[in-house]
Design a protein around this motif. Structure first.
Motif, PDB file in Angstrom:
ATOM      1  N   ILE A 147       9.615  -0.642   4.347  1.00 44.62           N
ATOM      2  CA  ILE A 147       9.236   0.673   3.814  1.00 44.62           C
ATOM      3  C   ILE A 147       9.980   0.994   2.518  1.00 44.62           C
ATOM      4  N   VAL A 148       9.239   1.548   1.574  1.00 52.19           N
ATOM      5  CA  VAL A 148       9.835   2.180   0.386  1.00 52.19           C
ATOM      6  C   VAL A 148       9.426   3.648   0.460  1.00 52.19           C
ATOM      7  N   LEU A 149      10.320   4.528   0.040  1.00 57.72           N
ATOM      8  CA  LEU A 149      10.079   5.960   0.227  1.00 57.72           C
ATOM      9  C   LEU A 149      10.173   6.706  -1.103  1.00 57.72           C
ATOM     10  N   SER A 150       9.242   7.646  -1.301  1.00 53.79           N
ATOM     11  CA  SER A 150       9.376   8.557  -2.447  1.00 53.79           C
ATOM     12  C   SER A 150       9.242   9.989  -1.962  1.00 53.79           C
ATOM     13  N   LEU A 151       9.893  10.904  -2.683  1.00 56.69           N
ATOM     14  CA  LEU A 151       9.880  12.332  -2.318  1.00 56.69           C
ATOM     15  C   LEU A 151       9.729  13.118  -3.608  1.00 56.69           C
ATOM     16  N   LYS A 152       8.509  13.133  -4.136  1.00 59.46           N
ATOM     17  CA  LYS A 152       8.317  13.717  -5.459  1.00 59.46           C
ATOM     18  C   LYS A 152       8.006  15.206  -5.388  1.00 59.46           C
ATOM     19  N   LEU A 175      -1.735  -5.484  10.130  1.00 59.20           N
ATOM     20  CA  LEU A 175      -2.181  -6.214   8.933  1.00 59.20           C
ATOM     21  C   LEU A 175      -1.054  -6.352   7.906  1.00 59.20           C
ATOM     22  N   CYS A 176      -0.286  -5.286   7.707  1.00 57.95           N
ATOM     23  CA  CYS A 176       0.832  -5.338   6.748  1.00 57.95           C
ATOM     24  C   CYS A 176       1.852  -6.383   7.197  1.00 57.95           C
ATOM     25  N   LYS A 177       2.072  -6.462   8.512  1.00 56.30           N
ATOM     26  CA  LYS A 177       2.990  -7.496   9.020  1.00 56.30           C
ATOM     27  C   LYS A 177       2.424  -8.886   8.745  1.00 56.30           C
ATOM     28  N   GLU A 178       1.135  -9.043   9.056  1.00 49.47           N
ATOM     29  CA  GLU A 178       0.502 -10.348   8.876  1.00 49.47           C
ATOM     30  C   GLU A 178       0.545 -10.788   7.409  1.00 49.47           C
ATOM     31  N   TYR A 179       0.245  -9.836   6.519  1.00 46.03           N
ATOM     32  CA  TYR A 179       0.216 -10.166   5.087  1.00 46.03           C
ATOM     33  C   TYR A 179       1.603 -10.046   4.442  1.00 46.03           C
ATOM     34  N   ARG A 180       2.588  -9.637   5.227  1.00 47.78           N
ATOM     35  CA  ARG A 180       3.974  -9.457   4.734  1.00 47.78           C
ATOM     36  C   ARG A 180       4.026  -8.545   3.498  1.00 47.78           C
ATOM     37  N   ILE A 181       3.411  -7.397   3.618  1.00 53.99           N
ATOM     38  CA  ILE A 181       3.465  -6.439   2.500  1.00 53.99           C
ATOM     39  C   ILE A 181       4.071  -5.118   2.985  1.00 53.99           C
ATOM     40  N   PRO A 182       4.787  -4.449   2.102  1.00 52.63           N
ATOM     41  CA  PRO A 182       5.419  -3.183   2.469  1.00 52.63           C
ATOM     42  C   PRO A 182       4.471  -1.985   2.345  1.00 52.63           C
ATOM     43  N   ILE A 183       4.892  -0.917   2.959  1.00 57.02           N
ATOM     44  CA  ILE A 183       4.189   0.363   2.825  1.00 57.02           C
ATOM     45  C   ILE A 183       5.116   1.334   2.102  1.00 57.02           C
ATOM     46  N   ARG A 184       4.590   1.945   1.037  1.00 60.67           N
ATOM     47  CA  ARG A 184       5.371   3.007   0.410  1.00 60.67           C
ATOM     48  C   ARG A 184       4.879   4.331   0.959  1.00 60.67           C
ATOM     49  N   ILE A 185       5.779   5.055   1.571  1.00 64.80           N
ATOM     50  CA  ILE A 185       5.471   6.411   2.022  1.00 64.80           C
ATOM     51  C   ILE A 185       5.767   7.339   0.852  1.00 64.80           C
ATOM     52  N   GLY A 186       4.782   8.119   0.447  1.00 61.00           N
ATOM     53  CA  GLY A 186       4.954   9.000  -0.704  1.00 61.00           C
ATOM     54  C   GLY A 186       4.798  10.451  -0.312  1.00 61.00           C
ATOM     55  N   VAL A 187       5.916  11.100  -0.046  1.00 66.13           N
ATOM     56  CA  VAL A 187       5.863  12.532   0.263  1.00 66.13           C
ATOM     57  C   VAL A 187       5.811  13.289  -1.058  1.00 66.13           C
ATOM     58  N   ASN A 188       4.868  14.215  -1.152  1.00 68.09           N
ATOM     59  CA  ASN A 188       4.675  14.990  -2.370  1.00 68.09           C
ATOM     60  C   ASN A 188       4.857  16.468  -2.023  1.00 68.09           C
ATOM     61  N   GLY A 189       5.791  17.121  -2.711  1.00 70.97           N
ATOM     62  CA  GLY A 189       6.094  18.522  -2.413  1.00 70.97           C
ATOM     63  C   GLY A 189       4.866  19.414  -2.402  1.00 70.97           C
ATOM     64  N   GLY A 190       3.866  19.062  -3.186  1.00 66.25           N
ATOM     65  CA  GLY A 190       2.677  19.900  -3.295  1.00 66.25           C
ATOM     66  C   GLY A 190       1.658  19.681  -2.186  1.00 66.25           C
ATOM     67  N   ILE A 210       0.848  -1.185   0.000  1.00 60.99           N
ATOM     68  CA  ILE A 210       0.000   0.000   0.000  1.00 60.99           C
ATOM     69  C   ILE A 210       0.885   1.237   0.000  1.00 60.99           C
ATOM     70  N   ARG A 211       0.388   2.254  -0.668  1.00 62.44           N
ATOM     71  CA  ARG A 211       1.045   3.556  -0.607  1.00 62.44           C
ATOM     72  C   ARG A 211       0.179   4.405   0.306  1.00 62.44           C
ATOM     73  N   LEU A 212       0.748   4.821   1.406  1.00 62.97           N
ATOM     74  CA  LEU A 212      -0.026   5.488   2.443  1.00 62.97           C
ATOM     75  C   LEU A 212       0.930   6.292   3.317  1.00 62.97           C
ATOM     76  N   ASN A 213       0.538   7.489   3.625  1.00 65.05           N
ATOM     77  CA  ASN A 213       1.328   8.304   4.548  1.00 65.05           C
ATOM     78  C   ASN A 213       0.672   8.242   5.920  1.00 65.05           C
ATOM     79  N   PRO A 214       1.263   7.491   6.860  1.00 67.86           N
ATOM     80  CA  PRO A 214       0.582   7.224   8.127  1.00 67.86           C
ATOM     81  C   PRO A 214       0.226   8.500   8.894  1.00 67.86           C
ATOM     82  N   GLY A 215       0.985   9.563   8.670  1.00 66.68           N
ATOM     83  CA  GLY A 215       0.679  10.825   9.346  1.00 66.68           C
ATOM     84  C   GLY A 215      -0.666  11.404   8.938  1.00 66.68           C
ATOM     85  N   ASN A 216      -1.208  10.925   7.836  1.00 64.30           N
ATOM     86  CA  ASN A 216      -2.516  11.423   7.397  1.00 64.30           C
ATOM     87  C   ASN A 216      -3.676  10.665   8.041  1.00 64.30           C
TER      88      ASN A 216
END
Lengths: 353, 353
Positions: B165-170, B118-133, B99-105
């Motif tokens: 975690i995978v991180l983007s800073l677009k 749930l992510c741990k249970e399903y063994r899936i990563p979270i991509r944090i996507g910070v967007n300058g805008g 899932i791509r999700l910013n937990p701070g939101n």
């Protein structure tokens, strides 16, 4: 040596190098002797933002045609000559504002001398264009081999105390080109004309040229650029402007921000973005416009834009600096946004005065 | 930290980061609940070379549709969620591979906890996507503000001992994006997903993304990329492949060299180059093909190409490694060159075996 420390070289009414801006070049892809067509193409390129034009001189008719062409255009013209000294001489006498010629390709010493003397008399520069694909003795195109070729050509001109030189070191490999230009910038103070040669079609050639030219300009070097594309040269100018604008190396070019659209987009956004982009190409303004897919994220994400629209269902929200202004019906988006853009440019002008 | 030292993150059958190659991503621009259309779009993108696909989840129907979609595609699917924890939970249960999700939101602490468990249970990563805008409190998008936002989102996940975690800073500004990614690569060992957001239309967006993504990858960082374009996402994949190929960061993508045509060109070259380019897009081979304007310079300048044609009057010269092979009639250039390309690829394969 950084671009601003290069030796300024006069080209008609411009100076290439030194503190002057980075000039955008293109090349006609019509036989030069077809003067009417060539003039029309150059005028179209001029209107798009082309600042220097090159034409190939393949025979004496092409060389003679330069006279009529330069009388009918405003930007400087560079005559591109391979091997044949008569074509260089005739092009200079016809009023070419510069010649592109590699003196090492002219066999006869007296021919070289005559060309150099003519360039001095007419006060026009010579652009030496080393091309990775056509090095002497079919050498493998390494950056070092390209520098060696440039050294040879330059030494011939310097022997005649001729320093009115612009240099290019094009390769179709961006790594080789980058290193060749970097080495040249360390060795000479002549301004550099930057390009990636045989880059490809509109799509892949634009990508290759964007990466390669940006990488070289990012080194702080390069005084003129040409994007080479297998397509209408108009796109070479548009691509060059976009590259320079992204690197903040050009003034008065508009920016269009537009999102990639997603499941949230409820209006037919792609053609609207394309039409607004074409409209912006014609303006000489640094206005920043946004065309966004949805009102949820659009205005906020594009709040660095001066003005924009965000689509809803059958309508769009007009916003300025991220703040909503009013709604526009879908069919009116293009004319209303264009009118608002022109109004804002006018306002900006008045504020600056 | 260079890309190869980042922490490998499992995403379905791939690992992002570490010594793995740079993966190409795209995003569907169709409402996710329209499963048939979405599956068809993903399959077309897969065929083009897309390795990871993202879909936006705007409501519970979209989240539920993921179940059918993942059953019908081969590449990993990332569910893009804003704000609503129920959509994250439903997407995970539907089989999203990330899932791509910013937990701070997500406002509620217990919601965040549930999603992470749930992510741990399903063994899936979270991509944090910070967007300058879309920074918190409508901050001005500086690289530092983007890093601050990323730090906040990451700290929430790390508090629950979640590091998948995978991180983007677009950003839509390439200078800001480059600096944000550079700072992130110094601070974290999480793999980076690289992109320039709201880059624009096919033409200008490709230029902006090419310059920006290449500049970031040139720093030795970036583990996955997406080119964002306001157009059919197929072009996002093509552009991504071209960018990686120019940087020599991808295998088995063909190169097309083609000259910009000049007064010397005597055949209708632009459509031939375009058609050969489209043909090469479908092949998984690193073959280097040239389509050149003239026999005078073409074969020599393109002798680093494996195979190519150079146009004459109503015909073309076929050459291999710069050496002439035979003439081809103009109307036969495309089929004959394509056949020769396939033959050469077959030969290469046999030689390698």
């Amino acid at each position: 040596m950084r671009r601003e420390y290069t030796r300024p070289i006069r080209l008609k009414n411009l100076y290439i190098g030194g503190n002057n801006h980075i000039y955008i070049q293109s090349m006609c892809n019509i036989r030069t002797s077809k003067t009417d067509e060539v003039i029309a193409q150059i005028k179209a390129l001029e209107a798009e933002g082309c600042e220097i034009i090159r034409v190939s001189v393949l025979d004496i008719d092409d060389a003679k045609a330069i006279k009529t062409i330069v009388e009918n255009i405003n930007i400087p013209l560079v005559a591109d000559i391979h091997f044949d000294p008569r074509l260089a001489i005739e092009s200079i006498k016809s009023g070419a504002n510069a010649i592109r010629l590699n003196p090492g390709n002219i066999r006869n010493e007296s021919d070289i001398k005559e060309i150099v003397e003519l360039c001095k008399e007419y006060r026009i520069p010579i652009r030496i264009g080393v091309n990775g694909g056509s090095l002497p003795n079919r050498q493998i195109p390494t950056p070092e081999a390209m520098i060696e070729a440039a050294t040879y050509h330059i030494s011939i001109l310097e022997k005649y105390d001729f320093h009115n030189i612009v240099l290019s070191l094009k390769s179709s490999d961006i790594d080789i080109a980058t290193e060749a230009y970097r080495l040249a910038s360390e060795k000479w103070d002549y301004p550099l004309h930057v390009g990636i040669t045989e880059a490809g079609t509109l799509f892949s050639g634009t990508i290759k040229s964007s990466i390669g030219i940006a990488r070289i300009l990012d080194l702080g070097i390069g005084n003129t650029i040409r994007v080479s594309l297998t397509d209408d040269p108009i796109y070479e100018i548009r691509a060059a402007k976009e590259i320079l604008n992204n690197l903040k190396l050009i003034k008065n070019v508009a920016i269009l921000t537009s999102c990639p659209t997603c499941g949230r987009t409820q209006y037919n956004m792609i053609p609207i973005a394309q039409e607004i982009e074409a409209f912006l190409h014609k303006l000489k303004s640094n206005i920043h416009v946004a065309v966004m897919g949805c009102v949820v994220n659009g205005p906020g994400e594009a709040r660095t834009a001066d003005i924009g629209v965000a689509g809803g269902h059958g309508e769009a929200l007009l916003f300025k600096h991220g703040e909503p202004i009013r709604k526009i019906k879908e069919e009116d988006i293009i004319p209303e946004l264009e009118a608002e853009i022109l109004k804002m440019i006018e306002q900006k002008k008045n504020e600056e005065e």
